[in-house]
Scaffold this motif. Structure first.
Motif, PDB file in Angstrom:
ATOM      1  N   LEU A 219       0.962  -1.279  -0.076  1.00 27.93           N
ATOM      2  CA  LEU A 219       0.079   0.033  -0.050  1.00 27.93           C
ATOM      3  C   LEU A 219       0.957   1.214  -0.170  1.00 27.93           C
ATOM      4  O   LEU A 219       0.520   2.141  -0.717  1.00 27.93           O
ATOM      5  CB  LEU A 219      -1.091  -0.043   1.407  1.00 27.93           C
ATOM      6  N   ALA A 222       2.422   1.912  -3.591  1.00 29.53           N
ATOM      7  CA  ALA A 222       1.181   2.144  -4.247  1.00 29.53           C
ATOM      8  C   ALA A 222       0.893   3.720  -4.055  1.00 29.53           C
ATOM      9  O   ALA A 222       0.770   4.467  -5.037  1.00 29.53           O
ATOM     10  CB  ALA A 222      -0.077   1.017  -4.314  1.00 29.53           C
ATOM     11  N   ARG A 223       0.726   4.029  -2.890  1.00 29.97           N
ATOM     12  CA  ARG A 223       0.565   5.336  -2.538  1.00 29.97           C
ATOM     13  C   ARG A 223       1.606   6.365  -3.170  1.00 29.97           C
ATOM     14  O   ARG A 223       1.143   7.524  -3.582  1.00 29.97           O
ATOM     15  CB  ARG A 223       0.253   5.725  -1.125  1.00 29.97           C
ATOM     16  N   ILE A 226       1.133   6.628  -6.912  1.00 34.26           N
ATOM     17  CA  ILE A 226      -0.260   7.336  -7.257  1.00 34.26           C
ATOM     18  C   ILE A 226       0.168   8.776  -7.038  1.00 34.26           C
ATOM     19  O   ILE A 226      -0.283   9.752  -7.745  1.00 34.26           O
ATOM     20  CB  ILE A 226      -1.194   6.939  -6.261  1.00 34.26           C
ATOM     21  N   LEU A 233      -3.462   3.234 -12.660  1.00 38.65           N
ATOM     22  CA  LEU A 233      -3.617   2.477 -11.563  1.00 38.65           C
ATOM     23  C   LEU A 233      -3.520   0.871 -11.708  1.00 38.65           C
ATOM     24  O   LEU A 233      -3.048   0.265 -10.955  1.00 38.65           O
ATOM     25  CB  LEU A 233      -5.175   2.623 -11.316  1.00 38.65           C
ATOM     26  N   GLN A 245      -6.183  -4.249 -10.636  1.00 35.56           N
ATOM     27  CA  GLN A 245      -6.569  -2.949  -9.851  1.00 35.56           C
ATOM     28  C   GLN A 245      -7.666  -3.287  -9.076  1.00 35.56           C
ATOM     29  O   GLN A 245      -7.864  -2.468  -7.961  1.00 35.56           O
ATOM     30  CB  GLN A 245      -6.964  -2.017 -11.053  1.00 35.56           C
ATOM     31  N   MET A 248      -6.277  -4.281  -5.724  1.00 35.66           N
ATOM     32  CA  MET A 248      -5.658  -3.203  -5.110  1.00 35.66           C
ATOM     33  C   MET A 248      -6.685  -2.371  -4.486  1.00 35.66           C
ATOM     34  O   MET A 248      -6.511  -1.616  -3.357  1.00 35.66           O
ATOM     35  CB  MET A 248      -4.769  -2.096  -6.067  1.00 35.66           C
ATOM     36  N   THR A 249      -7.807  -1.920  -5.306  1.00 34.99           N
ATOM     37  CA  THR A 249      -8.956  -1.029  -4.820  1.00 34.99           C
ATOM     38  C   THR A 249      -9.636  -1.742  -3.656  1.00 34.99           C
ATOM     39  O   THR A 249      -9.906  -0.661  -2.686  1.00 34.99           O
ATOM     40  CB  THR A 249      -9.732  -0.939  -6.016  1.00 34.99           C
ATOM     41  N   PHE A 252      -7.143  -1.201  -0.527  1.00 37.35           N
ATOM     42  CA  PHE A 252      -7.227   0.072  -0.218  1.00 37.35           C
ATOM     43  C   PHE A 252      -8.467   0.697   0.558  1.00 37.35           C
ATOM     44  O   PHE A 252      -8.322   1.299   1.688  1.00 37.35           O
ATOM     45  CB  PHE A 252      -7.133   1.240  -1.484  1.00 37.35           C
ATOM     46  N   SER A 259     -10.568   4.645  -2.090  1.00 34.48           N
ATOM     47  CA  SER A 259      -9.846   3.946  -3.187  1.00 34.48           C
ATOM     48  C   SER A 259      -8.921   4.481  -3.856  1.00 34.48           C
ATOM     49  O   SER A 259      -8.511   5.733  -3.508  1.00 34.48           O
ATOM     50  CB  SER A 259     -11.125   3.901  -4.319  1.00 34.48           C
ATOM     51  N   PRO A 260      -7.800   3.888  -4.553  1.00 36.80           N
ATOM     52  CA  PRO A 260      -6.735   4.476  -5.032  1.00 36.80           C
ATOM     53  C   PRO A 260      -7.293   5.601  -6.074  1.00 36.80           C
ATOM     54  O   PRO A 260      -6.439   6.815  -6.128  1.00 36.80           O
ATOM     55  CB  PRO A 260      -6.184   3.395  -6.117  1.00 36.80           C
ATOM     56  N   ARG A 264      -5.856   9.615  -5.607  1.00 40.13           N
ATOM     57  CA  ARG A 264      -5.186  10.166  -6.633  1.00 40.13           C
ATOM     58  C   ARG A 264      -5.850  11.450  -6.897  1.00 40.13           C
ATOM     59  O   ARG A 264      -4.995  13.002  -7.246  1.00 40.13           O
ATOM     60  CB  ARG A 264      -5.232   9.496  -8.157  1.00 40.13           C
TER      61      ARG A 264
END
Length: 270
Positions: A219, A222-223, A226, A233, A245, A248-249, A252, A259-260, A264
């Motif tokens: 995470l 990924a952050r 982003i 994504l 994706q 990952m969502t 998150f 959510s990603p 963003r």
């Protein structure tokens, strides 16, 4: 430690998320490089979500290397001389009183492991990222303050076999292989420990399982992607070891409450 007047960085970054409710100010500081030197005008409670390394001098003239364990609770008393610097930093929660009433305690500490503090800090992070103002902030802040109060603080959990050197080695191994399947057998083998012993030692040192920590590292990367890149994504999900994706969502939302795509969009609005 509970520090961080961070220097501006030459990159786009997540903003500091802050809420003031009743006598409390609660801040979520993003994971990024920082350098701070100040005398604390008031006591502050801190919580390190990530492992962090750098140099510091807290209430001392001696500058020395530090390594903050993930899920470490910290406290800096008023009038404490603080110097701290890290080239990477890590996500950090800071809680202060705004009504002039002093927080109990006159000794600085960090790396204190407290299951109640971990749960409270995670609740606060989710609410701050989600922008929620209707949660029970005052109760959370008061409960976190109780975790740091002298006489009420449980004895600090010892790191045991998960030494700073082993945590650094593990972090480097995980970060280098996040786009690959990683598991307990590989992590235990890296540190020269049996799987069962490694799992117990890791939980003893950090308050969470190795699998949970691996998810947190995914995470965090990924952050950062982003925040700092225009990578799609889907590409970010695969680069961070998520199967898709959608996977990952889901992670998150479960861990962070956003959510990603929402994260963003928040970054673009800074």
């Amino acid at each position: 430690m509970g520090h961080r007047n961070r220097t501006p960085l030459p990159r786009q970054t997540e903003s500091i998320r802050r809420i003031e409710v009743g006598p409390w100010a609660i801040e979520l500081l993003p994971g990024c490089a920082y350098a701070a030197r100040y005398v604390a005008t008031q006591a502050a409670i801190g919580f390190a979500f990530d492992s962090q390394r750098g140099v510091h001098a807290i209430g001392s003239d001696r500058i020395q290397p530090f390594f903050a364990m993930p899920n470490g609770l910290a406290f800096v008393p008023a009038q404490c001389d603080v110097y701290s610097e890290s080239s990477q930093g890590g996500e950090y929660l800071r809680v202060l009183r705004t009504d002039g009433q002093a927080l109990a305690g006159d000794r600085a500490f960090n790396n204190h492991l407290d299951p109640r503090a971990i749960a409270l800090a995670q609740h606060m992070r989710r609410a701050l990222l989600h922008g929620s103002i209707d949660d029970d902030w005052e109760a959370w802040a008061l409960a976190l303050a109780e975790c740091t109060a002298p006489g009420k603080r449980s004895p600090a959990t010892l790191q045991g076999s998960m030494t700073d050197a082993r945590m650094r080695l593990l972090d480097e191994f995980i970060d280098a292989g996040l786009d690959q399947p990683l598991g307990v057998p590989a992590m235990a083998q890296l540190l020269g420990l049996s799987e069962g012993y490694f799992m117990r030692a890791f939980k003893h040192a950090t308050g969470q399982s190795p699998h949970g920590y691996l998810i947190d590292r995914r995470l965090a990367k990924a952050r950062a992607l982003i925040r700092d890149t225009s990578t799609t994504l889907t590409q970010i999900a695969l680069a961070c070891g998520f199967s898709s994706q959608a996977h990952m969502t889901t992670t998150f939302k479960q861990r962070l409450g956003v959510s990603p795509a929402q994260l963003r969009q928040m970054t673009k609005c800074i």
